[in-house]
Scaffold this active site. Structure first.
Site, PDB file in Angstrom:
ATOM      1  N   HIS A   1       8.411   3.390   9.038  1.00  0.00           N
ATOM      2  CA  HIS A   1       8.171   2.490  10.167  1.00  0.00           C
ATOM      3  C   HIS A   1       6.884   2.922  10.878  1.00  0.00           C
ATOM      4  CE1 HIS A   1       9.052  -0.323  13.336  1.00  0.00           C
ATOM      5  NE2 HIS A   1       8.773   0.618  14.203  1.00  0.00           N
TER       6      HIS A   1
ATOM      7  N   ASN B   1      13.343   4.500   4.866  1.00  0.00           N
ATOM      8  CA  ASN B   1      12.411   3.468   5.334  1.00  0.00           C
ATOM      9  C   ASN B   1      11.218   4.138   5.997  1.00  0.00           C
ATOM     10  OD1 ASN B   1      11.511   0.814   6.176  1.00  0.00           O
ATOM     11  ND2 ASN B   1      12.267   1.300   8.238  1.00  0.00           N
TER      12      ASN B   1
ATOM     13  N   SER C   1       0.837  -1.215   0.000  1.00  0.00           N
ATOM     14  CA  SER C   1       0.000   0.000   0.000  1.00  0.00           C
ATOM     15  C   SER C   1       0.868   1.261   0.000  1.00  0.00           C
ATOM     16  CB  SER C   1      -0.988  -0.009   1.164  1.00  0.00           C
ATOM     17  OG  SER C   1      -0.329   0.237   2.379  1.00  0.00           O
ATOM     18  N   ASN C   2       2.035   1.203   0.617  1.00  0.00           N
ATOM     19  CA  ASN C   2       2.929   2.374   0.555  1.00  0.00           C
ATOM     20  C   ASN C   2       3.481   2.562  -0.854  1.00  0.00           C
ATOM     21  OD1 ASN C   2       3.398   3.931   3.168  1.00  0.00           O
ATOM     22  ND2 ASN C   2       3.434   1.808   3.880  1.00  0.00           N
TER      23      ASN C   2
ATOM     24  N   LEU D   1      18.859  -5.112   6.461  1.00  0.00           N
ATOM     25  CA  LEU D   1      19.937  -4.927   5.484  1.00  0.00           C
ATOM     26  C   LEU D   1      21.293  -5.023   6.180  1.00  0.00           C
ATOM     27  CD1 LEU D   1      18.344  -1.920   3.582  1.00  0.00           C
ATOM     28  CD2 LEU D   1      18.478  -4.294   2.793  1.00  0.00           C
TER      29      LEU D   1
ATOM     30  N   ASP E   1      15.785   0.359  12.147  1.00  0.00           N
ATOM     31  CA  ASP E   1      14.833   1.437  12.450  1.00  0.00           C
ATOM     32  C   ASP E   1      15.496   2.541  13.292  1.00  0.00           C
ATOM     33  OD1 ASP E   1      12.813   0.005  11.112  1.00  0.00           O
ATOM     34  OD2 ASP E   1      12.306  -1.117  12.918  1.00  0.00           O
TER      35      ASP E   1
HETATM   36  C1  GAR Z   1       3.651  -0.679   6.746  1.00  0.00           C
HETATM   37  O1  GAR Z   1       2.826  -0.424   7.861  1.00  0.00           O
HETATM   38  C2  GAR Z   1       5.074  -0.316   7.072  1.00  0.00           C
HETATM   39  O2  GAR Z   1       5.206   0.826   7.880  1.00  0.00           O
HETATM   40  C3  GAR Z   1       5.529  -1.537   7.802  1.00  0.00           C
HETATM   41  O3  GAR Z   1       4.987  -2.609   7.078  1.00  0.00           O
HETATM   42  C4  GAR Z   1       3.762  -2.186   6.486  1.00  0.00           C
HETATM   43  C5  GAR Z   1       3.826  -2.486   5.010  1.00  0.00           C
HETATM   44  O4  GAR Z   1       2.578  -2.225   4.419  1.00  0.00           O
HETATM   45  N1  GAR Z   1       6.964  -1.619   7.884  1.00  0.00           N
HETATM   46  C6  GAR Z   1       7.620  -2.080   8.942  1.00  0.00           C
HETATM   47  O5  GAR Z   1       7.065  -2.526   9.919  1.00  0.00           O
HETATM   48  C7  GAR Z   1       9.127  -2.027   8.818  1.00  0.00           C
HETATM   49  N2  GAR Z   1       9.745  -2.145  10.115  1.00  0.00           N
HETATM   50  P1  GAR Z   1       2.458  -2.068   2.860  1.00  0.00           P
HETATM   51  O6  GAR Z   1       3.102  -3.313   2.225  1.00  0.00           O
HETATM   52  O7  GAR Z   1       0.965  -2.033   2.617  1.00  0.00           O
HETATM   53  O8  GAR Z   1       3.152  -0.800   2.453  1.00  0.00           O
END
Ligand code: GAR
Length: 220
Positions: A113, A111, A17-18, A97, A149
């Site tokens: 978070h 990134n 979604s991001n 990474l 993070d």
């Molecule tokens: C998002 O909430 C992102 O912030 C999180 O995974 C999800 C991915 O959603 N990332 C982490 O937790 C990294 N530490 P998406 O695939 O729908 O973008």
């Protein structure tokens, strides 16, 4: 016209979604960049489909096909470099990474978070926040350094934790803000406005052409 734009490489593992928010911001004209490549470490990641639907090249690079984490990262890095990627965006990329990758693309990896760092790094940031009982959580876009993070923070959004929230409702509320701040942070990078000073990221003023459009000279 598009060719001198910042080229993005987006690394994903899941629903994407991001990634979609980045694609939408570019298509709306809010983000002056192009996505040169999407890479997933999971074959079934829905993010790959999202990319292809928008005509964006998307590769599954299988970590299991390589002897070591570094070999896998070398392959990912080579594909990104081949396409002239200037910024790597981790968007739900669920791999840590190595120093090798972070050094190879120093200060060119960011990134998102789902927590207000430095609180609740690692997995399930939203659940950690709920379990701890905080009243305000949120999300953070940051440069990536060798600790998880941890790197210098570009943008954060605060999001309230409401009575009766569970992990899913809180995650959904935070996600709305992720989708706003991630494209915004990338746009600041694309405009060359981010300056790292130790742990701090300074956001420089808008470049003069943007400023001039927003503030036309007075006439007469
Ligand atoms: C998002 O909430 C992102 O912030 C999180 O995974 C999800 C991915 O959603 N990332 C982490 O937790 C990294 N530490 P998406 O695939 O729908 O973008």
């Amino acid at each position: 016209m598009g060719s001198n734009r910042l080229k993005l490489g987006v690394l994903v593992s899941g629903r994407g979604s991001n990634l979609q928010a980045i694609i939408d911001a570019i298509e709306r004209g809010d983000l002056e960049a192009i996505i040169a490549l999407v890479v997933s470490d999971k074959k079934e990641a829905f993010a790959l489909e999202r990319a292809r639907k928008h005509g964006i090249e998307a590769l599954f690079i299988d970590p299991k096909a390589y002897e070591s984490r570094e070999e896998h990262e070398r392959a990912v890095g080579d594909e990104l470099e081949k396409r002239g990627v200037g910024l790597i965006c981790l968007a739900g990329y669920m791999r840590i990474l190595s120093e090798y990758f972070v050094n190879r693309f120093r200060w060119r990896i960011i990134n998102i978070h789902p927590a207000l760092l430095p609180s609740f790094p690692g997995l399930h940031g939203q659940k950690q926040a709920l379990d701890y009982g905080v009243k305000i959580s949120g999300c953070t876009v940051h440069f990536v350094d060798e600790k998880t993070d941890h790197g210098p923070i570009i943008i954060q959004a605060a999001v309230p934790v409401l009575e009766g929230d569970d992990e899913d409702t809180l995650a959904a509320r935070i996600l709305e803000y992720e989708h706003k701040i991630y494209p915004r942070a990338i746009q600041l990078f694309a405009q060359g406005r981010l300056e790292i000073e130790g742990r701090r990221v300074k956001v420089k003023r808008a470049p003069i052409h943007t400023w001039a459009v927003a503030n036309p000279p007075l006439e007469g």
